[in-house]
Structures are given as structure tokens and as C-alpha cells.
Design an enzyme around this catalytic site. Structure first.
Site, PDB file in Angstrom:
ATOM      1  N   ASN A 203       0.797  -1.241   0.000  1.00 42.97           N
ATOM      2  CA  ASN A 203       0.000   0.000   0.000  1.00 42.97           C
ATOM      3  C   ASN A 203       0.824   1.284   0.000  1.00 42.97           C
ATOM      4  O   ASN A 203       0.277   2.371   0.135  1.00 42.97           O
ATOM      5  CB  ASN A 203      -0.998   0.070   1.178  1.00 42.97           C
ATOM      6  CG  ASN A 203      -2.047  -1.022   1.162  1.00 42.97           C
ATOM      7  OD1 ASN A 203      -2.379  -1.590   2.195  1.00 42.97           O
ATOM      8  ND2 ASN A 203      -2.583  -1.337  -0.013  1.00 42.97           N
ATOM      9  N   GLY A 225       6.750  -1.202  -2.134  1.00 36.93           N
ATOM     10  CA  GLY A 225       6.251  -2.559  -2.278  1.00 36.93           C
ATOM     11  C   GLY A 225       4.886  -2.625  -2.920  1.00 36.93           C
ATOM     12  O   GLY A 225       4.160  -3.610  -2.746  1.00 36.93           O
ATOM     13  N   ASP A 226       4.505  -1.573  -3.649  1.00 37.95           N
ATOM     14  CA  ASP A 226       3.191  -1.620  -4.292  1.00 37.95           C
ATOM     15  C   ASP A 226       3.243  -0.854  -5.609  1.00 37.95           C
ATOM     16  O   ASP A 226       4.331  -0.701  -6.170  1.00 37.95           O
ATOM     17  CB  ASP A 226       2.119  -1.092  -3.327  1.00 37.95           C
ATOM     18  CG  ASP A 226       0.812  -1.865  -3.464  1.00 37.95           C
ATOM     19  OD1 ASP A 226       0.328  -1.988  -4.607  1.00 37.95           O
ATOM     20  OD2 ASP A 226       0.260  -2.349  -2.454  1.00 37.95           O
ATOM     21  N   ASP A 227       2.092  -0.371  -6.085  1.00 34.50           N
ATOM     22  CA  ASP A 227       2.073   0.301  -7.386  1.00 34.50           C
ATOM     23  C   ASP A 227       3.021   1.503  -7.385  1.00 34.50           C
ATOM     24  O   ASP A 227       3.010   2.311  -6.465  1.00 34.50           O
ATOM     25  CB  ASP A 227       0.657   0.807  -7.710  1.00 34.50           C
ATOM     26  CG  ASP A 227      -0.351  -0.327  -7.811  1.00 34.50           C
ATOM     27  OD1 ASP A 227       0.064  -1.487  -8.008  1.00 34.50           O
ATOM     28  OD2 ASP A 227      -1.559  -0.046  -7.690  1.00 34.50           O
ATOM     29  N   ALA A 249       4.881  -3.232  -7.753  1.00 29.79           N
ATOM     30  CA  ALA A 249       4.029  -3.784  -8.798  1.00 29.79           C
ATOM     31  C   ALA A 249       4.095  -3.058 -10.130  1.00 29.79           C
ATOM     32  O   ALA A 249       3.366  -3.395 -11.056  1.00 29.79           O
ATOM     33  CB  ALA A 249       2.596  -3.828  -8.294  1.00 29.79           C
TER      34      ALA A 249
END
Ligand SMILES: *[C@@H]1O[C@H](CO)[C@@H](O)[C@H](O)[C@H]1NC(C)=O
Ligand SMILES: *[C@@H]1O[C@H](CO)[C@@H](O)[C@H](O)[C@H]1NC(C)=O
Ligand SMILES: *[C@@H]1O[C@H](CO)[C@@H](O)[C@H](O)[C@H]1NC(C)=O
Ligand SMILES: *[C@@H]1O[C@H](CO)[C@@H](O)[C@H](O)[C@H]1NC(C)=O
Ligand SMILES: *[C@@H]1O[C@H](CO)[C@@H](O)[C@H](O)[C@H]1NC(C)=O
Ligand SMILES: *[C@@H]1O[C@H](CO)[C@@H](O)[C@H](O)[C@H]1NC(C)=O
Ligand SMILES: *[C@@H]1O[C@H](CO)[C@@H](O)[C@H](O)[C@H]1NC(C)=O
Ligand SMILES: *[C@@H]1O[C@H](CO)[C@@H](O)[C@H](O)[C@H]1NC(C)=O
Ligand SMILES: *[C@@H]1O[C@H](CO)[C@@H](O)[C@H](O)[C@H]1NC(C)=O
Ligand SMILES: *[C@@H]1O[C@H](CO)[C@@H](O)[C@H](O)[C@H]1NC(C)=O
Ligand SMILES: *[C@@H]1O[C@H](CO)[C@@H](O)[C@H](O)[C@H]1NC(C)=O
Ligand SMILES: *[C@@H]1O[C@H](CO)[C@@H](O)[C@H](O)[C@H]1NC(C)=O
Length: 416
Positions: A203, A225-227, A249
Site C-alpha cells: 500500500n 512494495g506496491d504500485d 508492482a
């Protein structure tokens, strides 16, 4: 000597108008000792936020309450960090609310014709570790706030800006247009060893756009650790230039179609010169990925939902280099919690007019492309040019490509 010929009265007029024209300046010095600097910041924004300049020369400001800074023809010069306090109980109860996915925000930047300059030495320090340890990898916990949202804004520039240890999404652009986000450095790193290698910076997106148009992202470095950057419903005319993403991501389209009966649109997206690679902490799962919800509603947002409709149209991705799990992917069956085969192929969200030019790199698996479009809305008018993606097994066969309900031009392996 010419000046001596200017009549005294005219000279007076010139001086007066210069005095009047000089923009107002407000300086805020940090109180230190963890004392809340928000009241002084807000007072300065009140005094100088229309036509003036707000200067924050100190290294570290404590922000212990949600803030809205409204600027009109004004600039905010931030030489140090706004450090948001890590009192979870407080922020869960007091953050601003963001209706989409029932999320929260700690800082709204509103107004028009403004500049916010972090001078490369300033930005937001989110005390994210406290939040990462609290969430322990659980997604979308209620009340965990985004660091900054550019909200209800037009013609704004935010530049030379760091977001270190964001609490949640680092930034959001919401109901805004003609916004430039240039020279950003975002870093969300987990230092809590009890994570045991699992992703506790979930997030911590670099940026998301929602109900916004004419947005430029330029020169970004993201680790998390995300978009890296994601387009949420009603994101149009968005350009990305020179973006490096480490861990997480990659560039995300969606998730979209999560709200029943809602019409969601993503359109006119131009992406150029992007690199996505693993970080020392997290794998990179994609270069670009597309994610729409199932066509029926199962559960409620944030982690359930579906049944929305709409389309994503006119996308060009050019010069993407990626070292990732699956470099390019599309899923049309989102529901993170409900993996029930009977919902596959129910999505009516249409992915249309999407083009890839000069995509290079490698995958950590045997898949380089995994597009699973819904049979209810087959992907339409996709094209590929200069694709050079090497699978882990180094064997470019059809097995390396999944293209369901998609016939693309320019890629032999992707023929339905
Ligand atoms: C800034 O101040 C906060 C207290 O509000 C403190 O926790 C943080 O470590 C400080 N950051 C720096 C870089 O000094
Ligand atoms: C955190 O916030 C809660 C709720 O506002 C408050 O009762 C508590 O005293 C705060 N804790 C600290 C350490 O400031
Ligand atoms: C948002 O989450 C909170 C906490 O779980 C809940 O009380 C509230 O009803 C939710 N709101 C919506 C609109 O889902
Ligand atoms: C944005 O505009 C809406 C509609 O006028 C208003 O309700 C909302 O409070 C505004 N948001 C902020 C942060 O000012
Ligand atoms: C969007 O922002 C504008 C100001 O730029 C405001 O007038 C409008 O009410 C906002 N709309 C919503 C839905 O918040
Ligand atoms: C992010 O921060 C971590 C920890 O400080 C550091 O090791 C890493 O190099 C940083 N990443 C980037 C891309 O600067
Ligand atoms: C973390 O790893 C250690 C060592 O492998 C193991 O003993 C421990 O059970 C792990 N903890 C969790 C929460 O998985
Ligand atoms: C791309 O962005 C990086 C990081 O902000 C910057 O160092 C570099 O100069 C940029 N490259 C170009 C060509 O602008
Ligand atoms: C998106 O835009 C469409 C078309 O204007 C509108 O019908 C829909 O309500 C908007 N949805 C959101 C979430 O803003
Ligand atoms: C497609 O999007 C680009 C911006 O990325 C824009 O320049 C172009 O006009 C759009 N094409 C159509 C047909 O709208
Ligand atoms: C959903 O899609 C993923 C890939 O996008 C696939 O691996 C999975 O099997 C699908 N699940 C269902 C229930 O269709
Ligand atoms: C793709 O082409 C194949 C063979 O021509 C055809 O059978 C299939 O229906 C097409 N699929 C789509 C989604 O257009």
C-alpha cells in the site's frame, strides 16, 4: 543621470507600485522538540497563501494534525521535512476521509496556480515504519492515511519533492487538472526484521490518480512494495516520463470496476522511459499491469467489490525496460479474497486501443506476457512493436505468452 529628469511625483508612483507588487512572504521556523508546527504553518498559509510565498527553512517540522494548505497564485518553499506524527490511534480517528476504497488522507493541497518546491532537501517524512509494523502486511487497513493529496486543484506544480517512509499511498491526485509532479523521490523501506522477508510496505504506492485530468509525472524514483504509479477511476490525459520503480508492482491501470453500476474511465495515457526492477527488499512483479474487477459484486471495497463497468482507451507505453515476475499482465477477475472460478469472464470492463513500443527486459518466471481478458469484453485493438522480453527459461515459445480473448497485432505469440 537620466533618473534626475524623472519628475519626483512619478518616481514616487513607481516606488509605491513596486512596494505594493512585492509578494508577501511568510516564514515558519520549526519549534523543535516534537512540538506541533501545524498551527504556525496553517497561519502562514492563511496570511500568504493568496499571492504570496510561504518559506519553511528548518530541517524538520512536526505535523500532529491533518492539514489543508490552500494556495492561489502562491508558492510553498519547503526546505525540510513535514514529519507526520506516528500516533496510530490519533490518525485513524482524525485523518481526512477519501471515499474511494474507504481510505484516508493526512494532507490536502488545494487551490490553483501554485508551486510547491521541496528543493530536493524537503518533502514528507511519514514515520511509515510504525504503520508498516502495525499493518504487518495486511492491505488497506482503515484510517491509515496517504501522505499528500493534491485535491480540487488546477494548474499546480509540485517539484524536487521527497516522500520518505510514507504512511500509506505516498501521494494522490484527486479531482484535479493541469498538475505537474516533477523530480520526486519516494522511498518506503521496512526495517522491522519480524517481517521475515515478507512485504510489509504493501500500500505504499508512489502515486495514484482519481477523477483527474491533464497530469504529468516526470523524473520519479520510487522504491517500495506496491504500485509505482496507478490510474484509478476517471483518470484521463495522464503522461509519465522518466520513471524508475524499484520493488512493488510497476505501473498499474486500476484497479477499476470495483463499484457496482459505476462507469469508470481511464483514457489518453502516454507512458515513456520507464524502468521497473526489484529492490534490495522486494521483488518487482510487473512492468505494466492492468486490473479490472469481476462483473458481479462480491463483498465490499476496499478488498471486495466488483460489478462496475467502463473502459480504458488510448494508451501508449513506449521504452519500458523491466526485470520482473511477469513483465506485462492483465487480470479481469479481481477480487483479492474471492478466487472462485465461476466469476471469471464476467467483467464487462473494456481494454481498448492499447499499444506497446520498445518493451525490453526479462521475467523471473516462464511468463513474459499474461493477458487474461474477459470473454464478455475481449480486449480490442492492441498492438506491439519491438518487444524483447526474455523469460527465465530463455525459450521464446507460445508457452511464455498467455493472450486470452485478445488478438494483438505485431506479436505472433498473441493470437487468441
Ligand atoms: C523530526 O521530528 C520528529 C518528531 O516530530 C522525529 O521523530 C524525527 O525523527 C525527526 N526527523 C529528523 C530527520 O530529524
Ligand atoms: C495519541 O493519540 C491519542 C488519541 O488522540 C491520545 O489519547 C494519546 O495521548 C496520543 N499519544 C501520544 C503518545 O501522544
Ligand atoms: C469504512 O471502514 C470503517 C472501519 O472499518 C467502517 O466503520 C465504515 O463503515 C467504512 N465505511 C464505508 C463507507 O465502507
Ligand atoms: C473539494 O471540493 C468539494 C466540493 O466543493 C468539497 O466538498 C471538499 O471539501 C473540497 N476538498 C477540500 C480538501 O477542500
Ligand atoms: C472539484 O474541484 C473543484 C475546484 O477545483 C470544485 O469546484 C468541485 O466542487 C470539486 N468537485 C468535487 C466532486 O469535489
Ligand atoms: C531506499 O532506502 C533504503 C533504506 O534507506 C536504501 O537502502 C535504498 O537504497 C533506497 N532506495 C533508493 C532507490 O534510493
Ligand atoms: C521468522 O523466521 C525465523 C527464522 O527462520 C523463524 O524461526 C520464525 O518462526 C519466523 N517468524 C515468522 C513470523 O514467520
Ligand atoms: C530522469 O530522472 C532522474 C531522477 O529524477 C534524473 O536524475 C535524470 O536526470 C532524469 N533524466 C532525464 C533525461 O531527465
Ligand atoms: C466517471 O466519469 C463518468 C463519466 O463522466 C461518470 O458517469 C462517473 O460517475 C464517474 N465516476 C467516478 C468514480 O468519478
Ligand atoms: C490519445 O492520447 C494522446 C495523449 O496520450 C492524445 O495526444 C491523443 O490525441 C489521443 N487520441 C485520441 C484519438 O483521442
Ligand atoms: C484470475 O486470473 C488469474 C490471472 O489473471 C488466473 O491465474 C486465475 O486463475 C483467474 N482466476 C479465476 C477464478 O478465474
Ligand atoms: C482472435 O482470432 C481468432 C482466430 O482468427 C478468432 O477465432 C477469435 O475469435 C479472435 N478473438 C478475439 C478476441 O477477437
Amino acid at each position: 543621470m537620466r533618473a534626475s529628469f524623472i519628475p519626483a511625483g512619478l518616481l514616487f508612483l513607481v516606488i509605491t507600485s513596486q512596494t505594493l507588487a512585492r509578494p508577501r512572504q511568510c516564514r515558519v521556523i520549526s519549534k523543535g522538540d516534537g512540538k506541533d508546527d501545524a498551527p504556525a504553518l496553517l497561519a502562514a498559509v492563511d496570511n500568504c497563501g493568496k499571492g504570496g510565498t510561504i518559506i519553511l527553512p528548518s530541517k524538520n517540522y512536526t505535523i500532529a494534525q491533518p492539514i489543508t494548505t490552500h494556495l492561489e497564485h502562491a508558492s510553498l518553499e519547503l526546505h525540510g521535512f513535514l514529519s507526520f506524527t506516528p500516533n496510530i490511534t490519533y490518525w485513524v480517528a482524525n485523518s481526512y476521509r477519501f471515499p474511494f476504497q474507504n481510505q484516508s488522507i493526512s494532507w490536502h493541497l488545494t487551490g490553483h496556480d501554485f508551486t510547491v518546491d521541496g528543493h530536493k532537501t524537503g518533502g514528507v517524512f511519514g514515520h511509515g515504519q510504525t504503520w508498516y509494523t502495525w499493518a504487518r502486511g495486511q492491505g488497506n487497513l482503515y484510517g491509515r492515511p496517504m501522505s499528500i493529496s493534491i485535491t480540487n486543484a488546477t494548474r499546480g506544480v509540485v517539484k524536487n519533492f521527497n516522500i520518505i517512509q510514507p504512511q500509506f499511498w505516498s501521494s494522490l491526485v484527486w479531482n484535479s487538472s493541469e498538475i505537474v509532479l516533477r523530480d520526486f523521490y519516494v522511498n518506503a523501506t521496512n526495517f522491522d526484521t519480524s517481517a521475515n522477508g515478507s512485504n510489509w510496505v504493501q500500500n505504499t504506492d508512489g502515486s495514484d490518480t482519481y477523477q483527474s485530468s491533464n497530469i504529468l509525472y516526470e523524473n520519479w524514483i520510487y522504491q517500495g512494495g506496491d504500485d509505482c504509479i496507478a490510474f484509478k477511476p476517471n483518470s484521463t490525459k495522464i503522461a509519465l516520463r522518466n520513471i524508475s520503480c524499484f520493488g512493488g508492482a510497476g505501473i498499474a491501470f486500476g484497479s477499476i470496476g470495483q463499484y457496482p453500476g459505476e462507469l469508470d474511465i481511464i483514457s489518453d495515457i502516454s507512458i515513456e522511459n520507464v524502468v521497473t526492477k526489484p529492490s534490495m527488499q522486494n521483488p518487482m512483479t510487473a512492468g505494466a499491469y492492468f486490473k479490472s474487477w469481476i462483473g458481479v459484486q462480491v463483498g465490499l471495497p476496499p478488498n471486495g467489490g466488483g460489478g462496475g463497468m467502463g473502459y480504458c482507451k488510448n494508451v501508449t507505453i513506449r521504452n519500458l525496460h523491466t526485470e520482473s515476475t511477469v513483465p506485462l499482465s492483465l487480470t479481469s477477475n479481481l477480487s483479492y479474497s474471492q478466487l472462485n472460478q465461476s466469476y471469471a469472464n464476467t467483467s464487462t470492463f473494456l481494454w481498448d486501443d492499447i499499444h506497446f513500443i520498445n518493451i525490453s527486459g526479462s521475467s523471473a518466471t516462464d511468463r513474459v506476457i499474461d493477458f487474461e481478458c474477459s470473454s464478455k469484453a475481449p480486449c480490442k485493438d492492441w498492438s506491439f512493436r519491438d518487444i524483447n522480453l526474455v523469460p527465465a527459461n530463455n525459450d521464446n515459445t507460445d508457452e511464455n505468452y498467455v493472450c486470452q480473448n485478445l488478438n494483438a497485432t505485431g506479436l505472433d505469440q498473441c493470437h487468441g
